[in-house]
Design an enzyme around this catalytic site. Sequence first.
Site, mmCIF file in Angstrom:
data_model
loop_
_atom_site.group_PDB
_atom_site.id
_atom_site.type_symbol
_atom_site.label_atom_id
_atom_site.label_comp_id
_atom_site.label_asym_id
_atom_site.label_seq_id
_atom_site.Cartn_x
_atom_site.Cartn_y
_atom_site.Cartn_z
ATOM 1 C CB THR A 1 -0.894 0.015 1.109
ATOM 2 O OG1 THR A 1 -1.573 -1.258 1.585
ATOM 3 C CG2 THR A 1 -1.533 0.994 1.354
ATOM 4 C CB ILE B 1 -2.696 3.579 -4.438
ATOM 5 C CG1 ILE B 1 -3.656 4.387 -4.807
ATOM 6 C CG2 ILE B 1 -2.881 2.627 -5.257
ATOM 7 C CD1 ILE B 1 -2.689 5.981 -5.661
ATOM 8 C CB SER B 2 -3.833 -1.653 -1.272
ATOM 9 O OG SER B 2 -4.269 -0.524 -0.358
ATOM 10 C CG ASN B 3 -2.901 -5.857 -5.609
ATOM 11 O OD1 ASN B 3 -1.804 -6.178 -6.224
ATOM 12 N ND2 ASN B 3 -4.124 -6.577 -6.433
#
Length: 395
Positions: free
Chosen positions: A59, A100-102
């Site tokens: 993240t 923001i993740s992945n």
Amino acid sequence: MTDPDIDLAAAKLRQQLADHLAAGGWLRSPTWRAAVEAIPRHVFVPRFYAETDAPGLTTWKPVTPQLVGVDKWLRQAYADETLITQFGGREIDWADPQPISNARPTSSSTLPALVVRMLEDLDVNEDTTVLEIGTGTGYSTALLCHRLGAHRVTSIETDPAVAARARGHLAHCGYRPRLLTCDGLLGYPEAGPYDRVIATMGVRSIPSAWIKQTRPGGLIVATLRGWMRSLGLVRLTVDDNGTAQGHFLSGDPSFMIARQQDAPESLGMIPAPDEGETRATAHGPELLTMADSGFVAQLAMPNARFFSMPADDGTVSTYVLDATNDAFATLTPSGDEWTVRQGGPVNLWDDVERSLALWQAADSPAPSEFGVTVTPDAQRVWLGSSDGPSWHLPG
């Protein structure tokens, strides 16, 4: 904090960053130290995403003066960290930035230790001309301009929006190098030949244009990488017959791969349960993620990628898939050992085991014991000497 206060604080942070890089052995010469102390990195990252240490999916959180305060933003701007400025090739909505993740980073201000290490390895002098592939934020470009003069620097960025920001940042600092928006893999012959070529993104093989546009005796410093992992930083000397040769350098730097060479979106087809032939293997999937054995596995399977997935009974298998030819290898635990089921036009795991055997027979050397030879017809990585065991890089 007023602008003069910001300038004063930034100058102190630049000196601290230079001290840190020198203590780590990355910053070795007075001329590059002077560049680090002079170039205001915060100008090139007015807002960015920084990776968090939260467990689970990777993240990133947004960092701007407004969100975290000027002092914290400045300190992070001068940290020895990679700062992300774009994900998935799309612009960030800074009107309402969210964690923001992945996601897949596609532009950044690279770890300063890696930037200065590559610049030191470039071995320049006051008369050197440089072609930089991958302008990014423009920070490394500014370091080159300070050291050499902007008229000796040509930099290429493939993303128009990223290039426009870099141009503005460089102009703010008083630098106007030749900055182009085009395919960096093709170089820019109009301003060549160059004494040095440096690439700030990973490539699967060295583009022939870079060699053609480098003077005989000139150097290319770039990161070779595959679709599974980075292979590492190489420094090649270009000969007068259009070939280049050199070694991997110590360390394990990892750059984003050139967008033109990115892996296909599809990993490939998962094989049917009865497809292929099964046998025992002495090696499990951990060798794919370990530093040195992972390097060898990437050489052995240049077009492969892997992932793990549980079956209905909970058994976790690792699938190694080659999307270019549908070859596969499936690794499944069997008690304390492993079995491999493989099929397709080549036996991927056989290739890995043969490569591991060659590497282990040489006493499992580090990647810096491997070299690279590039000719107009082929590119190969070799172990020990140019006539030793070798692996072809993808064309």
